[in-house]
Design a protein around this motif. Structure first.
Motif, PDB file in Angstrom:
ATOM      1  N   ARG A 113     -12.775  35.880 -28.241  1.00 28.67           N
ATOM      2  CA  ARG A 113     -12.185  34.542 -28.068  1.00 28.67           C
ATOM      3  C   ARG A 113     -11.233  34.493 -26.879  1.00 28.67           C
ATOM      4  NH1 ARG A 113     -12.506  34.526 -33.610  1.00 28.67           N
ATOM      5  NH2 ARG A 113     -10.417  35.343 -33.948  1.00 28.67           N
ATOM      6  N   ILE A 114     -10.445  35.545 -26.715  1.00 25.72           N
ATOM      7  CA  ILE A 114      -9.492  35.597 -25.607  1.00 25.72           C
ATOM      8  C   ILE A 114     -10.238  35.655 -24.279  1.00 25.72           C
ATOM      9  CG2 ILE A 114      -7.726  37.045 -24.505  1.00 25.72           C
ATOM     10  CD1 ILE A 114      -6.835  37.744 -27.456  1.00 25.72           C
ATOM     11  N   LYS A 116     -13.228  34.489 -23.702  1.00 29.74           N
ATOM     12  CA  LYS A 116     -13.828  33.169 -23.507  1.00 29.74           C
ATOM     13  C   LYS A 116     -12.776  32.182 -22.995  1.00 29.74           C
ATOM     14  CE  LYS A 116     -17.187  31.362 -26.146  1.00 29.74           C
ATOM     15  NZ  LYS A 116     -17.845  30.756 -27.318  1.00 29.74           N
ATOM     16  N   ARG A 117     -11.589  32.239 -23.599  1.00 28.89           N
ATOM     17  CA  ARG A 117     -10.496  31.360 -23.178  1.00 28.89           C
ATOM     18  C   ARG A 117     -10.120  31.638 -21.723  1.00 28.89           C
ATOM     19  NH1 ARG A 117      -5.364  32.887 -26.174  1.00 28.89           N
ATOM     20  NH2 ARG A 117      -5.239  34.386 -24.485  1.00 28.89           N
ATOM     21  N   THR A 118     -10.065  32.906 -21.366  1.00 33.08           N
ATOM     22  CA  THR A 118      -9.730  33.295 -19.992  1.00 33.08           C
ATOM     23  C   THR A 118     -10.803  32.799 -19.033  1.00 33.08           C
ATOM     24  OG1 THR A 118      -8.538  35.222 -20.796  1.00 33.08           O
ATOM     25  CG2 THR A 118      -9.246  35.265 -18.495  1.00 33.08           C
ATOM     26  N   ARG A 120     -12.871  30.319 -19.509  1.00 31.30           N
ATOM     27  CA  ARG A 120     -12.815  28.860 -19.472  1.00 31.30           C
ATOM     28  C   ARG A 120     -11.722  28.411 -18.502  1.00 31.30           C
ATOM     29  NH1 ARG A 120     -12.322  27.938 -24.610  1.00 31.30           N
ATOM     30  NH2 ARG A 120     -14.546  27.818 -24.943  1.00 31.30           N
ATOM     31  N   GLY A 121     -10.574  29.064 -18.568  1.00 28.58           N
ATOM     32  CA  GLY A 121      -9.473  28.718 -17.669  1.00 28.58           C
ATOM     33  C   GLY A 121      -9.825  28.951 -16.215  1.00 28.58           C
ATOM     34  N   SER A 149     -19.687  24.297 -22.279  1.00 31.49           N
ATOM     35  CA  SER A 149     -18.423  24.477 -23.007  1.00 31.49           C
ATOM     36  C   SER A 149     -18.433  25.712 -23.893  1.00 31.49           C
ATOM     37  CB  SER A 149     -18.099  23.227 -23.831  1.00 31.49           C
ATOM     38  OG  SER A 149     -19.071  23.048 -24.838  1.00 31.49           O
TER      39      SER A 149
END
Length: 172
Positions: A113-114, A116-118, A120-121, A149
């Motif tokens: 998840r981290i 993916k978040r990174t 995405r950013g 997304s």
């Protein structure tokens, strides 16, 4: 003194898996100042015969990783410094290894998840730059974000190698 180092993502993933609490005291931990402790001290990695004996005594598999998530717990700095390289009694070792083992999959899911978040950013920053330069319209950016997304890393593939009017190539 620990020789194993942890990335910011690993620290966050472990902290989240334990509900932001010390494994030993169950007190809330500040994300910026907690320690990660090896239930079985990492110093035993320097003593293969001793580690093998301990694995046998504890009934641990031969592939037990002293540096793996199944041996790591977040804790208050004071608790970690007090424990140091001390090996807890067998019952406590089993108890805390059981907890660490039960959190291993959650730590790994948090890492995913981290990441993916990174990603995405980073993708959003690149898309914003393309938008500001006029290389993509707001509608194109919106479409890209909507289509990708769930897999933001695909956005890099779309943008990589894309030639712009100024002949600058986007590389990430």
């Amino acid at each position: 003194m620990s020789t194993q180092s942890f990335s910011a993502a690993e620290r966050e993933a472990i902290w989240l898996a334990y509900d932001k609490k010390c494994a030993y005291t169950r007190e809330l931990l500040d994300v910026s100042s907690f320690h990660i402790d090896h239930v079985i001290p990492e110093s035993l990695a320097q003593d293969p015969a001793g580690l093998k004996r301990l694995k046998t005594e504890l009934g641990l598999p031969n592939d037990f990783d002293i540096f793996g998530y199944g041996n790591l717990v977040p804790c208050r700095p004071g608790a970690n410094l007090q424990k140091g390289a001390l090996l807890l009694n067998t019952a406590h070792v089993h108890f805390f290894l059981g907890i660490a083992s039960s959190k291993k999959d959650e730590v790994e899911a948090n890492l995913t998840r981290i990441a993916k978040r990174t990603n995405r950013g980073r993708a959003i920053v690149l898309l914003q730059q393309c938008l500001e330069r006029g290389d993509l319209s707001p509608e194109e950016v919106s479409d890209i974000l909507e289509k990708h997304s769930d897999r933001p890393e695909e956005i890099f593939g779309l943008l990589e190698g894309m030639q712009f009017a100024d002949s600058a190539e986007v590389r990430f």
